[in-house]
Design an enzyme around this catalytic site. Structure first.
Site, PDB file in Angstrom:
ATOM      1  N   THR A1035      32.476  -2.982  38.846  1.00 18.01           N
ATOM      2  CA  THR A1035      31.390  -1.658  39.444  1.00 18.01           C
ATOM      3  C   THR A1035      30.471  -2.275  40.095  1.00 18.01           C
ATOM      4  OG1 THR A1035      30.391  -2.434  37.280  1.00 18.01           O
ATOM      5  CG2 THR A1035      31.748  -0.697  37.088  1.00 18.01           C
ATOM      6  N   CYS A1036      30.153  -3.556  40.280  1.00 16.73           N
ATOM      7  CA  CYS A1036      29.224  -4.128  41.284  1.00 16.73           C
ATOM      8  C   CYS A1036      29.488  -3.882  42.621  1.00 16.73           C
ATOM      9  CB  CYS A1036      29.166  -5.701  41.067  1.00 16.73           C
ATOM     10  SG  CYS A1036      30.386  -6.684  41.129  1.00 16.73           S
ATOM     11  N   PHE A1037      30.917  -3.605  42.988  1.00 16.20           N
ATOM     12  CA  PHE A1037      31.487  -3.297  44.452  1.00 16.20           C
ATOM     13  C   PHE A1037      31.976  -2.120  44.162  1.00 16.20           C
ATOM     14  CE2 PHE A1037      31.553  -8.187  44.212  1.00 16.20           C
ATOM     15  CZ  PHE A1037      30.912  -8.283  45.363  1.00 16.20           C
TER      16      PHE A1037
END
Length: 1068
Positions: A1035-1037
């Site tokens: 989710t961070c990317f």
């Protein structure tokens, strides 16, 4: 020759001068001694004479009291002459006895020689008697001024002196005119008129005014019925005798009608006096006298503010009591009141200064205020209230209220929208709203046809000017006036219907023309619009949702739609045509009235829709033009953004917001340029203590550092760095995780509302030692997310967001309207108290709130001493608002203030003024619209051999569009990006961009793309069947890691399972 020395000569001259001066001094002393002796002899002689005369007076009264001598008119006359000759303040007891003797002589039956008034018929004594009675009566007036009616002894003396005045200013009680003496009445009547004329010249009305004020300017009057009757009778006699001349009417108005609430006291204590007022048609005479502008101004100048207000109150009360006169003289009555209020308005100030005084009705007032009248102001206010009471409003607005509004079936109210924002019932409402009969449509839409110069329109306009002047002058009872004007359910709809009929085409065009004219007619028409807006805004503010949507009190929903469209256009024209830029005085007040009413409707619509789609937008305004003008600093563009940003499409406002943020970043040097790189803040975070580490390292950072680039390095519990290169991705994950933790209700920083589970600060957050610092930190983190355009799935309660935006400081904010967003059941219970028909006291409620706080019952007082104050029918509305305010504001005041402090340190509050509460929620959490798969597909980046024509990718998009429900698509988006809603401006603005990568191995073995893995992915070459593995995400990317499945069905099942289990990816 023999010569005298010079020194001897000068000595001789000096001695001669001294001798001369001594002789002169002796003569002066002798003359002074003679003068002093004369003065002393005169003083002693006068004292002796006074003593002798006082003794004669005392002997006379003593002999009369013992009955030794019988009084007659002549003896009383002689003794009165002696007493008046020597009268001093210390002779007040003797004067009292004289008055009693004179009155006693007038009561004797059948003895003309005893009657004191009989001397008026004596040829030799007529003139001396007339002079004497004038002196006696004026001495009575002088004595009255010094007396206090609330003291018993003084009250008796007041009665005595008033009886003297009543007796000798009219012949009706004189026995001498009875029977054969009837022929004498005209002559004696002339004598009475002569006496009254003399008293008037000396200041008779001032005396009566002082007595009335001393006795009535208090919460409880100290004048008896008889005393009040006598005073009013005396005050009326000169006016009647002069046949209601202007001079006497002026004196009566200035001195008698300006006494606080005198009409109110007369009405209660002496109905016969009120009958006398009606018999002589005094109100009509007052109205016509004041209708001459110079006379009205003269009265106002003489009275100044406080007493002008008292006169106003008495005239209004008389109008209320004599409805027929009010109806017949309505035009003059309205003009008089408007002129008097306008005079007072000149001296009403908006703020305290060295030149102003506080007045309980007028507020800060720049004329001298008589503080002695303050005790009677509640009664004066009660009189003023008749002006906006039902009776007077019905009389004055009879032309408007006589209009027939065609009956129609009530429009079904729009249902309360659910969290899914289903707008289908609302659309049905709009369809029904516009399917009304032609007769009603004519009322609701501007149709024109009524000439603005007609008598009817002029009358209604002047009445509106009166009430508008009252609103701006009587500042401390403004809300009472508005409440009174909105009491009649049909007044405002009929006034709107009246407005729609004005001019050749009606409505907007007429009023826009008035803005460009400075004629008196234009000002009156705009005053009508202003009054309509002020009253309607007040009405909608105090009505709850049930009254607006279900019961449709006063206005039907379709009327609100039409009105809001009119207001929106009017305000837009004022801003965009440049009228507002140069507006001041009345035009500026008009703008704020119309804009205030518009924004109340807009905020009500934002909270619960009643208007069609795109109702608030201006189709003739090009956003590109607006942005160009904003760039150039054009005033009209700035004003439009300040006052009515809702006319611009939401997407364009979001773009503007992002542009503002970008410009600030550039000005702070936070953006990478060819010549410089922004400062980077590095922080190290342990996954197991993410919140604690983030709080410790970020809270000390300057605001500009938080706004800048922050690089996050995760370490495990052993202090070993985790794999992963942070561009913006790891920080995004850190921010999302922090926000997820702090908004988790289990932490007890935030709670969820009952029903729709939306977040607001927990009232018991104080269990955390540093809870206020935590709230400030949370505010900064959320501000950072909004600043960077990172959408986070944090649904806030709308009442809390309203406070973040500062709406609760607005004059039109109502706590009770926001309460359903906290607790709909609690709101229903409170509104049921409002509608309770019986005695609310029977419910046993007090002005307090009992709460279970961690197992203990805590009583919160809504006002000081509230737990001992019962809720009654009189204070139940206050109780409801106090309770709502306590639950949504007082309980969480410190937490909210800390959160706002943190949030506003990152996000300038002015940037958010262009958004409504629901729009700010969308700014935080993304768009609540359906996910646009075409937009997502267009802005997706592929890695690991995947491409847009890859078989697995084609399957994926087909599954999302055909097999997944809208809810599952939202779950899919949350699985990849951590937020179930798409970005407000579309996926082009998703940072980092949405990505799909082909993976061959499990996450713990994944070392990134290699040439071999990319080629195998591209040509769909598999090392082994990945059927047992699930899709994962980072989710961070915003990255979906998708195995190269062999079948579409396997992809569908695995993806559905992964998103339902929320299986994500953590960097290892």
């Amino acid at each position: 020759m023999f010569s005298v020395p010079q020194s001897s000569k000068s000595e001789f001259l000096d001695k001669a001068r001294q001798a001369r001066e001594e002789r002169k001094g002796l003569k002066e002393k002798e003359r002074a001694a003679i003068q002093i002796q004369a003065l002393v002899r005169r003083f002693l002689c006068r004292c002796s004479l006074q003593k002798q005369l006082r003794k004669e007076v005392d002997d006379f009264f003593q002999a009369s009291e013992t009955g030794a001598t019988k009084r007659n008119a002549l003896s009383i006359f002689k003794i009165a002459r002696k007493l008046l000759f020597i009268y001093r303040p210390e002779d007040k007891m003797r004067f009292e006895k004289l008055c009693r003797a004179i009155l006693a002589s007038m009561e004797v039956e059948n003895e003309p020689k005893v009657w004191y008034v009989s001397l008026a018929l004596s040829k030799d004594l007529t003139i001396p008697w007339l002079k004497q009675i004038k002196d006696v009566l004026w001495t009575c007036c002088q004595r009255i001024k010094c007396l206090k009616p609330d003291i018993l002894q003084d009250n008796k003396l007041v009665t005595l002196y008033l009886t003297m005045l009543v007796t000798f200013t009219d012949t009706s009680t004189w026995r001498i005119v009875r029977g054969k003496g009837e022929a004498l009445r005209p002559a004696l009547k002339k004598i009475c008129e002569n006496i009254m004329g003399h008293l008037n010249q000396k200041g008779f009305y001032s005396t009566l005014q002082i007595l009335l004020t001393n006795g009535l300017a208090r919460s409880k009057p100290s004048l008896s019925k008889g005393t009040l009757t006598a005073i009013f009778t005396l005050s009326l006699r000169p006016v009647i005798a002069a046949h209601f001349s202007d001079n006497l009417l002026r004196s009566f108005l200035i001195h008698i009608m300006s006494v606080p609430a005198v009409v109110s006291h007369l009405n209660v204590l002496t109905p016969e006096c009120m009958a006398s007022i009606q018999t002589h048609d005094l109100l009509r005479k007052f109205i016509l006298f004041l209708s001459r502008e110079e006379q009205c101004l003269d009265i106002c100048v003489c009275l100044e503010g406080s007493h002008s207000l008292c006169l106003l109150g008495n005239l209004i009360h008389l109008g209320f009591l004599t409805e027929k006169v009010l109806e017949e003289e309505a035009n003059h009555f309205v003009k008089d009141l408007t002129d008097m209020l306008s005079y007072c308005q000149r001296y009403v100030s908006q703020k305290k200064s060295n030149l102003t005084h506080w007045h309980p009705v007028l507020g800060w007032f720049s004329q001298t205020v008589d503080y002695g009248l303050n005790e009677s102001m509640p009664l004066v206010t009660k009189q003023l209230q008749y002006l906006w009471g039902v009776s007077v409003i019905r009389t004055l607005f009879s032309d408007v209220l006589s209009k027939k509004l065609e009956s129609q079936e009530p429009t079904p109210p729009p249902p309360q929208p659910s969290t899914s924002q289903n707008n289908l019932p609302v659309k049905n409402l709009f369809k029904r709203a516009f399917q009304k009969s032609a007769s009603v449509r004519n009322i609701l839409k501007p149709v024109g046809g009524k000439r603005v110069d007609s008598a009817e329109v002029q009358k209604v306009c002047s009445i509106c000017v009166l009430y508008q002047t009252a609103l701006s002058t009587l500042t401390q009872i403004r809300l009472q006036i508005l409440t009174g004007l909105t009491h009649l359910d049909d007044l405002l709809p009929k006034l709107w219907a009246f407005i729609c009929e004005l001019g050749p085409q009606g409505g907007l065009k007429l009023f826009m023309e008035c803005l460009n004219n400075d004629t008196e007619e234009s000002k009156q028409l705009l005053a009508m619009l202003m009054l309509f807006c002020d009253c309607s805004r007040h009405l909608i503010t105090i009505l709850d949702d049930i009254e607006v949507y279900e019961e449709q009190t006063s206005f039907k929903i379709e009327e609100l739609i039409t009105i809001s469209s009119f207001l929106n256009t009017f305000v837009y024209k004022m801003v965009w045509d440049g009228i507002l830029e140069n507006a001041k005085g009345e035009k500026l007040e008009l703008f704020h009235s119309v804009h205030g009413w518009l924004m109340v409707l807009y905020e009500r619509d934002c909270r619960r829709r009643f208007t069609p789609d795109d109702h608030w937008l201006r189709k003739d305004l090009k956003p590109s033009l607006l942005f160009q003008e904003l760039e150039k600093g054009k005033k009209r563009a700035q004003l439009l953004l300040q006052y009515i940003p809702h006319v611009i499409p939401h997407k364009n406002r979001v773009l503007l917001f992002r542009n503002i943020v970008t410009k600030e970043k550039e000005s702070l040097g936070l953006v990478e340029t060819s010549s410089a790189s922004p400062h980077v803040t590095h922080i190290t975070i342990r996954r197991s203590r993410m919140l604690e580490d983030g709080y410790d390292q970020l809270r000390r950072l300057p605001v500009n550092s938080i706004k800048g680039v922050i690089r996050v390095k995760f370490v495990n519990d052993l202090g070993v760095d985790e794999a992963g290169i942070d561009q913006d991705g790891v920080f995004k994950e850190f921010l999302e995780e922090i926000i997820k933790k702090v908004f988790n209700p289990a932490l007890n920083l935030f709670k969820t509302t009952s029903g729709n589970e939306r977040l607001y600060p927990s009232p018991t957050s104080y269990i955390h030692e540093n809870h206020l610092q935590l709230f400030e930190f949370v505010g900064k983190m959320l501000g950072k997310a909004v600043y960077e355009g990172i959408v986070v799935d944090v649904p806030f309660a709308s009442f809390f967001l309203s406070q973040v935006l500062g709406h609760h400081h607005s004059t039109f904010y109502s706590s009770i309207d926001e309460l359903p967003s906290l607790d709909s059941e609690f709101y229903k219970n409170l509104t049921s108290i409002k509608r309770y028909d019986g005695d609310v006291g029977d419910l046993g409620l007090t002005l307090s709130y009992d709460e279970d706080v961690m197992g203990q019952l805590v009583c919160h007082e809504l006002i000081p001493g509230g737990k001992t104050m019962p809720v009654t029918n009189e204070n139940k509305i206050s109780y409801i608002h106090l309770m709502a305010h306590f639950r949504m504001h007082t309980q969480i005041k410190e937490q909210t203030a800390a959160f706002i402090r943190g949030f506003r340190s990152i996000i300038n509050p002015e940037w958010l003024h262009m958004f409504s509460t629901p729009e700010v929620q969308r700014l935080i959490s993304g768009d609540n619209a359906e996910i646009d798969l075409d937009d997502l597909k267009k802005h997706t980046v592929y890695y690991g051999g995947f491409h847009s024509s890859h078989r697995v990718i084609i399957w994926l998009w087909d599954i999302l569009s055909s097999d997944f429900t809208a809810e599952e698509r939202a779950m899919f988006l949350k699985f990849v990006t951590s937020c179930s809603r798409p970005p407000l401006l579309g996926f082009a603005y998703l940072k980092p961009p949405f990505s799909i990568r082909c993976v061959e191995v499990s996450d713990d073995q994944d070392t990134g793309d290699t040439l071999g893995s990319v080629l195998r992915g591209f040509f769909t070459i598999r090392k082994k069947e990945p059927g047992g593995r699930l899709p994962t995400s980072s989710t961070c990317f915003n990255l979906l890691k998708l195995p190269n499945y062999s079948k579409k069905s396997i992809l569908r099942d695995k993806l559905r399972y992964a998103i339902s289990m929320n299986t994500g990816f953590e960097l290892s």
